[in-house]
Write a protein that holds these residues in place. Structure first.
Motif, PDB file in Angstrom:
ATOM      1  N   SER A 156      23.894  68.639  93.642  1.00 47.66           N
ATOM      2  CA  SER A 156      23.379  67.840  94.756  1.00 47.66           C
ATOM      3  C   SER A 156      23.534  68.576  96.083  1.00 47.66           C
ATOM      4  N   ASP A 157      24.685  69.227  96.271  1.00 47.90           N
ATOM      5  CA  ASP A 157      24.978  69.849  97.559  1.00 47.90           C
ATOM      6  C   ASP A 157      24.434  71.267  97.694  1.00 47.90           C
ATOM      7  N   TRP A 158      24.262  71.989  96.580  1.00 49.89           N
ATOM      8  CA  TRP A 158      23.954  73.413  96.668  1.00 49.89           C
ATOM      9  C   TRP A 158      22.562  73.796  96.189  1.00 49.89           C
ATOM     10  N   SER A 159      21.834  72.887  95.551  1.00 50.21           N
ATOM     11  CA  SER A 159      20.510  73.248  95.039  1.00 50.21           C
ATOM     12  C   SER A 159      19.570  73.664  96.173  1.00 50.21           C
ATOM     13  N   ALA A 160      19.510  72.854  97.231  1.00 48.48           N
ATOM     14  CA  ALA A 160      18.630  73.177  98.347  1.00 48.48           C
ATOM     15  C   ALA A 160      19.115  74.422  99.091  1.00 48.48           C
ATOM     16  N   ILE A 161      20.439  74.558  99.234  1.00 48.91           N
ATOM     17  CA  ILE A 161      20.994  75.721  99.935  1.00 48.91           C
ATOM     18  C   ILE A 161      20.692  77.008  99.162  1.00 48.91           C
ATOM     19  N   TYR A 162      20.780  76.934  97.835  1.00 47.98           N
ATOM     20  CA  TYR A 162      20.453  78.103  97.007  1.00 47.98           C
ATOM     21  C   TYR A 162      19.001  78.530  97.229  1.00 47.98           C
ATOM     22  N   SER A 163      18.090  77.566  97.223  1.00 48.12           N
ATOM     23  CA  SER A 163      16.676  77.894  97.423  1.00 48.12           C
ATOM     24  C   SER A 163      16.434  78.445  98.825  1.00 48.12           C
ATOM     25  N   ARG A 164      17.090  77.855  99.816  1.00 51.46           N
ATOM     26  CA  ARG A 164      16.857  78.252 101.209  1.00 51.46           C
ATOM     27  C   ARG A 164      17.500  79.596 101.531  1.00 51.46           C
ATOM     28  N   ASN A 165      18.770  79.768 101.189  1.00 48.46           N
ATOM     29  CA  ASN A 165      19.516  80.950 101.636  1.00 48.46           C
ATOM     30  C   ASN A 165      19.372  82.141 100.699  1.00 48.46           C
ATOM     31  N   VAL A 166      19.327  81.900  99.396  1.00 54.50           N
ATOM     32  CA  VAL A 166      19.272  82.999  98.434  1.00 54.50           C
ATOM     33  C   VAL A 166      17.824  83.385  98.128  1.00 54.50           C
ATOM     34  N   LEU A 167      16.970  82.374  97.911  1.00 53.41           N
ATOM     35  CA  LEU A 167      15.583  82.653  97.546  1.00 53.41           C
ATOM     36  C   LEU A 167      14.660  82.694  98.758  1.00 53.41           C
ATOM     37  N   GLU A 168      15.205  82.389  99.958  1.00 50.44           N
ATOM     38  CA  GLU A 168      14.458  82.432 101.216  1.00 50.44           C
ATOM     39  C   GLU A 168      13.234  81.511 101.194  1.00 50.44           C
ATOM     40  N   ALA A 169      13.410  80.333 100.608  1.00 44.17           N
ATOM     41  CA  ALA A 169      12.342  79.335 100.591  1.00 44.17           C
ATOM     42  C   ALA A 169      12.274  78.642 101.954  1.00 44.17           C
ATOM     43  N   SER A 170      11.165  77.980 102.213  1.00 48.32           N
ATOM     44  CA  SER A 170      11.030  77.205 103.447  1.00 48.32           C
ATOM     45  C   SER A 170      11.892  75.956 103.361  1.00 48.32           C
ATOM     46  N   PRO A 171      12.187  75.298 104.497  1.00 47.67           N
ATOM     47  CA  PRO A 171      12.994  74.070 104.443  1.00 47.67           C
ATOM     48  C   PRO A 171      12.398  73.002 103.516  1.00 47.67           C
ATOM     49  N   SER A 172      11.073  72.840 103.538  1.00 47.45           N
ATOM     50  CA  SER A 172      10.454  71.828 102.683  1.00 47.45           C
ATOM     51  C   SER A 172      10.564  72.207 101.213  1.00 47.45           C
ATOM     52  N   GLU A 173      10.415  73.499 100.894  1.00 48.06           N
ATOM     53  CA  GLU A 173      10.561  73.953  99.516  1.00 48.06           C
ATOM     54  C   GLU A 173      12.000  73.783  99.032  1.00 48.06           C
ATOM     55  N   ALA A 174      12.952  74.052  99.928  1.00 45.99           N
ATOM     56  CA  ALA A 174      14.359  73.865  99.570  1.00 45.99           C
ATOM     57  C   ALA A 174      14.655  72.396  99.300  1.00 45.99           C
ATOM     58  N   ALA A 175      14.105  71.523 100.155  1.00 49.10           N
ATOM     59  CA  ALA A 175      14.296  70.087  99.938  1.00 49.10           C
ATOM     60  C   ALA A 175      13.652  69.649  98.627  1.00 49.10           C
ATOM     61  N   ALA A 176      12.531  70.266  98.264  1.00 44.31           N
ATOM     62  CA  ALA A 176      11.846  69.920  97.021  1.00 44.31           C
ATOM     63  C   ALA A 176      12.708  70.255  95.806  1.00 44.31           C
ATOM     64  N   THR A 177      13.499  71.323  95.900  1.00 43.82           N
ATOM     65  CA  THR A 177      14.380  71.680  94.783  1.00 43.82           C
ATOM     66  C   THR A 177      15.383  70.562  94.521  1.00 43.82           C
ATOM     67  N   PHE A 178      15.993  70.045  95.582  1.00 51.64           N
ATOM     68  CA  PHE A 178      16.925  68.926  95.431  1.00 51.64           C
ATOM     69  C   PHE A 178      16.202  67.680  94.933  1.00 51.64           C
ATOM     70  N   THR A 179      14.996  67.438  95.458  1.00 50.87           N
ATOM     71  CA  THR A 179      14.242  66.246  95.062  1.00 50.87           C
ATOM     72  C   THR A 179      13.901  66.286  93.574  1.00 50.87           C
ATOM     73  N   VAL A 180      13.522  67.460  93.073  1.00 42.95           N
ATOM     74  CA  VAL A 180      13.214  67.606  91.649  1.00 42.95           C
ATOM     75  C   VAL A 180      14.440  67.265  90.810  1.00 42.95           C
ATOM     76  N   PHE A 181      15.603  67.760  91.213  1.00 41.87           N
ATOM     77  CA  PHE A 181      16.847  67.455  90.499  1.00 41.87           C
ATOM     78  C   PHE A 181      17.106  65.946  90.472  1.00 41.87           C
ATOM     79  N   THR A 182      16.948  65.290  91.613  1.00 38.35           N
ATOM     80  CA  THR A 182      17.202  63.848  91.698  1.00 38.35           C
ATOM     81  C   THR A 182      16.189  63.054  90.877  1.00 38.35           C
ATOM     82  N   LEU A 183      14.920  63.465  90.936  1.00 42.06           N
ATOM     83  CA  LEU A 183      13.875  62.751  90.200  1.00 42.06           C
ATOM     84  C   LEU A 183      14.082  62.855  88.692  1.00 42.06           C
ATOM     85  N   THR A 184      14.390  64.062  88.207  1.00 39.14           N
ATOM     86  CA  THR A 184      14.571  64.209  86.761  1.00 39.14           C
ATOM     87  C   THR A 184      15.819  63.462  86.292  1.00 39.14           C
TER      88      THR A 184
END
Length: 310
Positions: free
Chosen positions: A146-174
């Motif tokens: 919950s806490d690190w999925s978006a940070i991983y996408s944003r900081n490590v994979l250099e995703a945009s803020p919306s893409e990083a938020a989508a990573t967390f949203t996918v986790f929550t939805l599934t």
């Protein structure tokens, strides 16, 4: 009582002028939430026993749905110009009315508690401790994701803020979808098998996602983890209510206490590990924890599992 205390305390937090004045209210909210959590899981366990089929995952699915609704309502109301206090106060009032309206349907006597000598402090022992340790690992994993999925996408994979938020949203939805289908799967497979298969899915899916080192891989990995963790805690809570010689409330309290401790230390554990190993490698700890749950699940007693084939 736990629900009312929580709803009364939440809006007051936003009126506190300093951290020192906020801390007592945060302690009250935490205590009220824990009280409510144990009580409502005990109610759900009694209903599940009466239904004679798995329904625990559905209760936890609505908890996940409430999380999504709470976030969405905050975005909507803050966008309309409401202050955070007005948003929280309005929903607290609505929830207080709902709690008072629903009290008439609560079960006022848990048949497995009548005459039982229940201690003031439930210290996990024996089977409760074993289930509690699995809940500890599961909620470390859930809290960390919950806490690190978006940070991983944003900081490590250099995703945009919306893409990083989508990573967390996918986790929550599934996780939400997994819980809504969980009762049917538990009935078909049985609790130990469901626990093992879902943990393997979470471990393998996240491993692949981290290995790919791409945004699509991260979304795939955390989606699999959401499905994999979705029914772990409901299965363990249900199992805690079925331990012979232990009241459902005592078993649930012991397992929930250890689980929430894992939820508390999971995010800082991953963060501290990331300082030394990097975030991608630190997230592999979740894979290890899911693997331990999968290997241990087969040791759950099939005698206590009347939900499906052993």
């Amino acid at each position: 009582l736990g629900s009312l205390l929580m709803q009364i305390s939440l809006p007051l937090i936003l009126l506190m002028p300093s951290l020192a004045s906020m801390i007592p209210l945060l302690l009250l909210v935490g205590a009220a939430t824990g009280m409510m959590d144990v009580a409502m899981n005990a109610q759900a366990a009694v209903l599940e026993h009466a239904y004679k089929r798995p329904i625990m995952s559905s209760f936890h699915a609505y908890w996940s749905l409430g999380t999504l609704f709470g976030g969405a309502s905050a975005i909507l109301m803050l966008g309309l110009g409401f202050t955070p206090f007005e948003h929280v106060a309005l929903f607290s009032l609505i929830l207080i009315l709902l709690v008072l309206a629903c009290c008439r349907w609560l079960l006022h006597q848990d048949e497995d508690l009548s005459g039982a000598d229940v201690p003031v402090v439930a210290i996990p022992r024996g089977p409760v401790l074993a289930l509690g340790l699995l809940a500890f690992l599961a909620m470390i994993s859930e809290g960390a994701a919950s806490d690190w999925s978006a940070i991983y996408s944003r900081n490590v994979l250099e995703a945009s803020p919306s893409e990083a938020a989508a990573t967390f949203t996918v986790f929550t939805l599934t996780m939400t979808l997994g819980r809504f289908t969980g009762d049917w799967l538990v009935h078909r497979l049985g609790r130990p098998q469901m626990l093992r298969f879902s943990s393997v899915l979470g471990a393998l899916g996240l491993s692949v996602g981290l290995y790919l080192e791409s945004l699509e891989g991260a979304m795939f990995g955390f989606a699999c983890l959401g499905f994999g963790l979705a029914n772990t805690v409901p299965i363990l809570i249900s199992g805690a209510s079925r331990i012979r010689g232990v009241s459902s409330a005592q078993g649930i309290a012991g397992v929930a206490t250890m689980g929430y401790f894992g939820f508390l230390i999971g995010p800082p554990l991953i963060g501290a590990s990331a300082e030394w190993l990097g975030l991608r490698v630190a997230l592999m700890l979740i894979v290890v924890f899911c693997g331990i749950i999968a290997l241990t699940a087969i040791r759950l007693s099939p005698e206590a599992d009347s939900s499906g084939p052993s």
